[in-house]
Design a protein around this motif. Structure first.
Motif, PDB file in Angstrom:
ATOM      1  N   UNK A   1       1.069  -1.114   0.029  1.00 44.18           N
ATOM      2  CA  UNK A   1       0.072   0.010   0.045  1.00 44.18           C
ATOM      3  C   UNK A   1       0.847   1.274   0.040  1.00 44.18           C
ATOM      4  N   UNK A   2       0.603   2.320   0.796  1.00 44.68           N
ATOM      5  CA  UNK A   2       1.233   3.498   0.923  1.00 44.68           C
ATOM      6  C   UNK A   2       2.804   3.075   1.418  1.00 44.68           C
ATOM      7  N   UNK A   3       2.978   2.181   2.126  1.00 38.83           N
ATOM      8  CA  UNK A   3       4.192   2.087   2.885  1.00 38.83           C
ATOM      9  C   UNK A   3       4.261   2.680   4.201  1.00 38.83           C
TER      10      UNK A   3
ATOM     11  N   UNK B   1      -0.066  -2.747  -4.387  1.00 40.61           N
ATOM     12  CA  UNK B   1      -1.091  -1.681  -4.303  1.00 40.61           C
ATOM     13  C   UNK B   1      -2.086  -1.946  -3.409  1.00 40.61           C
ATOM     14  N   UNK B   2      -2.462  -1.284  -2.673  1.00 41.66           N
ATOM     15  CA  UNK B   2      -3.700  -1.448  -1.689  1.00 41.66           C
ATOM     16  C   UNK B   2      -5.006  -2.005  -2.147  1.00 41.66           C
ATOM     17  N   UNK B   3      -5.254  -1.739  -3.460  1.00 43.88           N
ATOM     18  CA  UNK B   3      -6.578  -2.237  -3.943  1.00 43.88           C
ATOM     19  C   UNK B   3      -6.231  -3.494  -4.314  1.00 43.88           C
TER      20      UNK B   3
ATOM     21  N   UNK C   1      -7.555  -9.471  -2.691  1.00 40.55           N
ATOM     22  CA  UNK C   1      -6.957 -10.796  -2.367  1.00 40.55           C
ATOM     23  C   UNK C   1      -7.466 -11.100  -0.927  1.00 40.55           C
ATOM     24  N   UNK C   2      -7.105 -10.284  -0.156  1.00 38.51           N
ATOM     25  CA  UNK C   2      -7.204 -10.499   1.479  1.00 38.51           C
ATOM     26  C   UNK C   2      -8.645 -10.038   1.943  1.00 38.51           C
ATOM     27  N   UNK C   3      -9.444  -9.088   1.212  1.00 39.31           N
ATOM     28  CA  UNK C   3     -10.789  -8.968   1.794  1.00 39.31           C
ATOM     29  C   UNK C   3     -10.453  -7.962   3.186  1.00 39.31           C
ATOM     30  N   UNK C   4     -11.632  -8.248   4.076  1.00 39.05           N
ATOM     31  CA  UNK C   4     -11.509  -7.342   5.212  1.00 39.05           C
ATOM     32  C   UNK C   4     -10.100  -7.522   6.142  1.00 39.05           C
ATOM     33  N   UNK C   5      -9.462  -8.636   5.899  1.00 40.70           N
ATOM     34  CA  UNK C   5      -8.279  -8.971   6.641  1.00 40.70           C
ATOM     35  C   UNK C   5      -7.270  -8.153   6.133  1.00 40.70           C
ATOM     36  N   UNK C   6      -7.369  -7.324   4.990  1.00 37.48           N
ATOM     37  CA  UNK C   6      -6.060  -6.494   4.805  1.00 37.48           C
ATOM     38  C   UNK C   6      -5.760  -5.639   5.409  1.00 37.48           C
ATOM     39  N   UNK C   7      -6.599  -5.254   6.363  1.00 35.06           N
ATOM     40  CA  UNK C   7      -6.217  -4.227   7.432  1.00 35.06           C
ATOM     41  C   UNK C   7      -5.033  -4.622   8.362  1.00 35.06           C
ATOM     42  N   UNK C   8      -4.811  -5.823   8.150  1.00 38.78           N
ATOM     43  CA  UNK C   8      -3.678  -6.338   9.200  1.00 38.78           C
ATOM     44  C   UNK C   8      -2.391  -5.968   8.545  1.00 38.78           C
ATOM     45  N   UNK C   9      -2.228  -5.675   7.229  1.00 39.71           N
ATOM     46  CA  UNK C   9      -1.119  -5.020   6.407  1.00 39.71           C
ATOM     47  C   UNK C   9      -1.169  -3.917   6.020  1.00 39.71           C
ATOM     48  N   UNK C  10      -2.408  -3.335   5.712  1.00 39.55           N
ATOM     49  CA  UNK C  10      -2.618  -1.932   5.268  1.00 39.55           C
ATOM     50  C   UNK C  10      -2.784  -0.843   6.390  1.00 39.55           C
ATOM     51  N   UNK C  11      -3.082  -1.382   7.613  1.00 37.93           N
ATOM     52  CA  UNK C  11      -3.070  -0.527   8.927  1.00 37.93           C
ATOM     53  C   UNK C  11      -1.974  -0.976   9.827  1.00 37.93           C
ATOM     54  N   UNK C  12      -2.094  -0.549  10.762  1.00 33.83           N
ATOM     55  CA  UNK C  12      -0.919  -0.697  11.763  1.00 33.83           C
ATOM     56  C   UNK C  12      -0.920   0.053  13.182  1.00 33.83           C
ATOM     57  N   UNK C  13      -0.230  -0.086  13.952  1.00 38.87           N
ATOM     58  CA  UNK C  13      -0.049   0.649  15.559  1.00 38.87           C
ATOM     59  C   UNK C  13       1.463   1.118  15.560  1.00 38.87           C
ATOM     60  N   UNK C  14       1.605   2.378  15.921  1.00 37.63           N
ATOM     61  CA  UNK C  14       2.830   2.706  16.292  1.00 37.63           C
ATOM     62  C   UNK C  14       2.717   2.560  17.808  1.00 37.63           C
ATOM     63  N   UNK C  15       2.827   1.233  18.253  1.00 39.44           N
ATOM     64  CA  UNK C  15       2.979   0.776  19.655  1.00 39.44           C
ATOM     65  C   UNK C  15       4.227   0.669  20.363  1.00 39.44           C
TER      66      UNK C  15
END
Length: 297
Positions: free
Chosen positions: A190-192, A250-252, A257-271
């Protein structure tokens, strides 16, 4: 100590159990597959096939609960979401019932969770007090933690492992990424710009031992003090493997490919591991590239 572990044949458990044995602890692993467990561990490890044949946990000093269906292995259909939840919730609920069924329960329950508890918070610096986004990963982890906290009493303390991406050989995130990068197909997703909270498996094991041996309780972010952006991670892994890392996904395409679970790699936490560091725990692996060198060599 006499220690019971669920999920012992998983990524973390395979590294934790040998360390516990080296330190002289007695270990019992709960497993659904006795043959797999026997092939994984030496004869010093006692094996239980599930929890249904046992009434309480009075013989144990500590329980480490790492059980759960891998969250990124399949698309999140409604049926898969139920499997992800119930594989965590049901085992934890049964353990809590066993804590209360005896007269002398274990002194500590160390129970799994994940940084997914917070949802996708973008640029926000996340410590254990940060309010979460109400996404599926939060709902899964929040209920998981709530059930585990039911074991807490004047005899038992509960620690919750809000774990990031564990860097370890032969499995986990790197088990999927390293073959792609070796083939020259690696790169940012995605955006990286999304953050990846990571931890070397040695620090993960050492942090669990720290919680086991110190009078601590509550949630702990099991992550390195230095989260990185996805594009930084891709560059570091490519450098370690001496491969290019410019094949951006690309995020699209990832969502397709991943559906809703794409949030695991397109999102994140600055934990950040605020409570671990405040308790005095010292990390061995701060630098991502050094950690990757150690894991993939």
């Amino acid at each position: 100590m006499n220690i019971l572990i669920t999920g012992g044949t998983g990524l973390i458990g395979r590294h934790l159990v040998p360390r516990l044995l080296e330190l002289g602890h007695h270990v019992t692993v709960v497993t659904r597959d006795l043959n797999k467990a026997r092939a994984t561990f030496d004869a010093r490890v006692n094996l239980w096939k599930g929890l249904t044949d046992h009434e309480n946990l009075d013989e144990f000093d500590a329980v480490i609960n790492l059980a759960g269906e891998p969250i990124a292995d399949k698309r999140w259909t409604e049926a898969q979401k139920q499997r992800l939840c119930q594989s965590r919730w049901q085992t934890t609920q049964r353990l809590v019932e066993m804590f209360h069924a005896g007269e002398n329960p274990p002194e500590v329950l160390i129970s799994g969770s994940a940084t997914g508890y917070y949802g996708d918070l973008g640029e926000v610096v996340v410590n254990e007090d940060e309010p979460p986004h109400n996404e599926f990963t939060h709902k899964l982890c929040a209920r998981w933690e709530q059930i585990a906290c039911g074991a807490q009493s004047d005899k038992t303390r509960v620690c919750l492992l809000r774990t990031g991406a564990v860097l370890a050989p032969k499995g986990g995130m790197l088990g999927k990424l390293v073959p792609l990068f070796r083939a020259g197909l690696g790169g940012p997703i995605g955006s990286g710009r999304q953050y990846l909270a990571w931890i070397h498996v040695d620090d993960m094991v050492n942090a669990i031992l720290w919680l086991l041996n110190n009078d601590l309780r509550g949630p702990f972010n099991m992550v390195s003090p230095y989260p990185v952006r996805n594009e930084q991670f891709a560059h570091a892994l490519g450098h370690v493997l001496h491969r290019p890392a410019f094949m951006r996904a690309p995020a699209s395409a990832v969502r397709l490919i991943m559906g809703e679970s794409a949030v695991l790699v397109l999102g994140g936490q600055r934990a950040l591991p605020k409570r671990l560091e405040e308790s005095g725990f010292g990390f061995r692996w701060y630098d991502l590239e050094e950690a990757l060198h150690d894991v993939v060599r």
